[in-house]
Design a protein around this motif. Structure first.
Motif, PDB file in Angstrom:
ATOM      1  N   ASP A 397      55.933  72.478  67.959  1.00 41.55           N
ATOM      2  CA  ASP A 397      54.658  71.791  68.040  1.00 41.55           C
ATOM      3  C   ASP A 397      54.795  70.593  68.982  1.00 41.55           C
ATOM      4  O   ASP A 397      55.874  70.313  69.515  1.00 41.55           O
ATOM      5  N   PRO A 398      53.703  69.853  69.243  1.00 47.07           N
ATOM      6  CA  PRO A 398      53.794  68.706  70.160  1.00 47.07           C
ATOM      7  C   PRO A 398      54.843  67.672  69.754  1.00 47.07           C
ATOM      8  O   PRO A 398      55.528  67.110  70.625  1.00 47.07           O
ATOM      9  N   PHE A 420      50.293  66.383  77.595  1.00 47.23           N
ATOM     10  CA  PHE A 420      49.498  66.278  76.375  1.00 47.23           C
ATOM     11  C   PHE A 420      48.309  65.335  76.536  1.00 47.23           C
ATOM     12  O   PHE A 420      47.387  65.369  75.721  1.00 47.23           O
ATOM     13  N   HIS A 422      46.179  65.490  78.896  1.00 46.48           N
ATOM     14  CA  HIS A 422      45.075  66.159  79.591  1.00 46.48           C
ATOM     15  C   HIS A 422      43.849  66.187  78.690  1.00 46.48           C
ATOM     16  O   HIS A 422      43.936  66.490  77.507  1.00 46.48           O
ATOM     17  N   LEU A 425      42.574  70.613  78.824  1.00 47.59           N
ATOM     18  CA  LEU A 425      43.450  71.758  78.655  1.00 47.59           C
ATOM     19  C   LEU A 425      44.508  71.505  77.584  1.00 47.59           C
ATOM     20  O   LEU A 425      45.111  70.424  77.534  1.00 47.59           O
ATOM     21  N   ASP A 426      44.727  72.521  76.737  1.00 49.34           N
ATOM     22  CA  ASP A 426      45.806  72.478  75.754  1.00 49.34           C
ATOM     23  C   ASP A 426      47.087  72.923  76.444  1.00 49.34           C
ATOM     24  O   ASP A 426      47.253  74.090  76.795  1.00 49.34           O
ATOM     25  N   ASN A 427      48.012  71.979  76.653  1.00 46.69           N
ATOM     26  CA  ASN A 427      49.219  72.255  77.436  1.00 46.69           C
ATOM     27  C   ASN A 427      50.457  72.431  76.561  1.00 46.69           C
ATOM     28  O   ASN A 427      51.571  72.168  77.012  1.00 46.69           O
ATOM     29  N   LEU A 428      50.265  72.909  75.310  1.00 45.82           N
ATOM     30  CA  LEU A 428      51.423  73.075  74.439  1.00 45.82           C
ATOM     31  C   LEU A 428      52.401  74.095  75.017  1.00 45.82           C
ATOM     32  O   LEU A 428      53.616  73.857  75.033  1.00 45.82           O
ATOM     33  N   ARG A 429      51.906  75.232  75.496  1.00 44.55           N
ATOM     34  CA  ARG A 429      52.813  76.233  76.055  1.00 44.55           C
ATOM     35  C   ARG A 429      53.501  75.721  77.316  1.00 44.55           C
ATOM     36  O   ARG A 429      54.673  76.033  77.569  1.00 44.55           O
TER      37      ARG A 429
END
Length: 518
Positions: A397-398, A420, A422, A425-429
């Motif tokens: 996770d983050p 993070f 951003h 956009l979800d930039n977890l991947r």
């Protein structure tokens, strides 16, 4: 025949037909006909003995109308076949009218069916049971109860277990006929009696029998475990033969007719309290119509001590059911979800559910254990049951990414924070991908690549990956360009003034030139 013999005696003594009619023995016309027959047979002679009943019946019996004279004669074989199948008279009449052009009334069909029953009456045998040998179990429709506290209106059922010898019974009102209810009612019944009968006769309800058959019935797995734990035999009735447990059938009717009318219930608990009091008082102390004894007294004196004792360890009430594992690595049981290893997706699994746990088996091997959930929609997931990709995504996770980035170096931490940060956009991947590059290139090179990506203001996973793949992290950072001095008057090779741009334009339309300081 006794009456006919008495009339013969009157006739022999000289009584006339009128006198016989006044005595109320027989009408004058009928007496006259009977006198004619008696004269022909010589029965009026005082010297001869009176005929016996068999002789009288043979002479006086009316001849039956031949079946061939009936309007149903062409359909006798069909009607007999349908009657043996248990088809009702109204249905038979409708089929004759619809398919065979029968024009007679239903009464003709009813009379013929009654004649068939009289010609071949069905005889039964009253079974006798020893004390403690058999208990019979059944469900019956219960009252609708309105809970005075919540206002809820719900339907109920009577669960009744009757001891076949003493007719003492246990009854409770329940809200459904589910397997867990069925098992729990058995446990409470055995505890109520203080012992266990050798055999329990049941109907073919799904909570007990999964395949009804005369010779080879199949018992429900959960019920089989309960019977094994308490040590009693299950004896299912043949299909469509409820009379095989007639004593509990009569017990259910007795509760409906004697307990239920003219009573009011405030809740399910109040209904069961009243039912328990009625069983121990009115029902238990009445004189039974068959045994001519009080069920409670007969139970205490002759049956209770012959029941099998309750086991020292109470058997676990477990519900077994078969399920397939869904593609999301969870199966659904009682509207709740439980995980199992992903390698078993789409395979048949067995669930053993108790009051506190849910165990999942595959090919007799225990593959998962979960705490029992009760609220619909609840989910119990073991991370190890999920595919590796899904586990990696859920575990990283983050917060995990930020911790790993801090271990790698400050530049890596800054780059992950910018990902993070951003706003859309979800930039977890992407963050997981950047952290994962340390496994291939090492933390030192990853830190250097992050520093170069930040230098060029490109905090992206693809930028860091490209820098590492091309070895650009090994190069020194480019120097910051030096700005030109304010007094520089030189012209660039391709520099043109605005006027030259306008005059050399290929467009024929008028243009407006904005003055340029050069």
């Amino acid at each position: 025949m006794f009456q006919y013999r008495q009339i013969l005696a009157y006739m022999r003594s000289g009584q006339s037909d009128r006198q016989i009619a006044k005595a109320g023995l027989m009408g004058r016309a009928k007496a006259s006909e009977f006198r004619r027959i008696a004269t022909e047979k010589g029965w009026l002679s005082p010297k001869r003995p009176l005929p016996d009943d068999h002789t009288l019946a043979a002479v006086l019996k009316r001849p039956r109308r031949p079946a061939s004279g009936s309007i149903l004669a062409p359909y006798h074989e069909k009607i007999k076949s349908w009657h043996r199948q248990g088809i009702s008279g109204t249905t038979i009449h409708q089929a004759l009218v619809r398919d065979h052009g029968f024009s007679g009334s239903y009464s003709a069909v009813r009379r013929y069916l009654q004649q068939l029953k009289n010609d071949s009456p069905e005889a039964t045998v009253m079974l006798d049971f020893k004390p403690g040998e058999v208990a019979q179990v059944d469900f019956g429709k219960g009252p609708k109860i309105t809970d005075t506290t919540t206002g809820e209106v719900f339907s109920t059922w009577f669960f009744v277990m009757t001891l076949a010898f003493s007719r003492h019974q246990y009854a409770v009102i329940v809200r459904d006929q589910k397997i867990q209810t069925w098992l729990g009612c058995h446990r409470r019944a055995f505890e109520f009696f203080g012992g266990i009968p050798k055999k329990v006769v049941v109907d073919n309800l799904k909570s007990a029998i999964t395949r009804a058959c005369w010779r080879d019935p199949r018992i429900q797995r959960s019920y089989a475990e309960l019977a094994e734990g308490y040590g009693f035999l299950v004896s299912p009735c043949p299909p469509n033969e409820p009379r095989k447990k007639g004593r509990v059938e009569a017990g259910v009717k007795y509760i409906k007719r004697s307990f239920l009318p003219l009573r009011r219930f405030r809740s399910l608990g109040d209904a069961n309290r009243q039912l328990r009091e009625w069983i121990m008082e009115s029902a238990g102390n009445r004189v039974h119509g068959t045994t001519r004894q009080k069920p409670l007294s007969l139970f205490a004196e002759a049956e209770k001590h012959l029941l099998k004792p309750l086991p020292a360890k109470v058997p676990e009430l477990a519900v077994w059911s078969a399920h397939k594992l869904h593609g999301n690595c969870h199966l659904q049981f009682e509207k709740c979800f439980y995980s199992a290893p992903y390698r078993l997706v789409r395979k048949q699994l067995w669930v053993k559910a108790t009051e506190t746990t849910v165990k999942i088996f595959h090919d007799h091997e225990l593959v998962a254990v979960h705490p029992r959930k009760h609220r619909p929609g609840e989910k119990s997931t073991i991370i190890g049951h999920l595919p590796p990709d899904a586990v990696a995504y859920l575990m990283r996770d983050p917060q995990w990414c930020l911790r790993q980035a801090g271990v790698t170096g400050p530049n890596c931490l800054r780059l992950i924070e910018s990902l993070f940060a951003h706003r859309v956009l979800d930039n977890l991947r992407a963050a997981q991908g950047v952290i994962g590059l340390a496994g291939k290139y090492g933390q030192v090179r990853l830190e250097a690549a992050c520093r170069r990506a930040l230098f060029f203001d490109s905090p992206k996973y693809i930028t860091v990956k490209t820098i590492l793949a091309k070895g650009l992290d090994q190069l020194p950072d480019d120097p910051v360009p030096t700005p030109l001095p304010a007094t520089y008057t030189g012209k660039g090779r391709f520099q043109r003034t605005c006027s030259r741009v306008v005059t050399t334009s290929s467009s024929k339309e008028d243009s407006i030139c904005i003055p340029c300081p050069n």
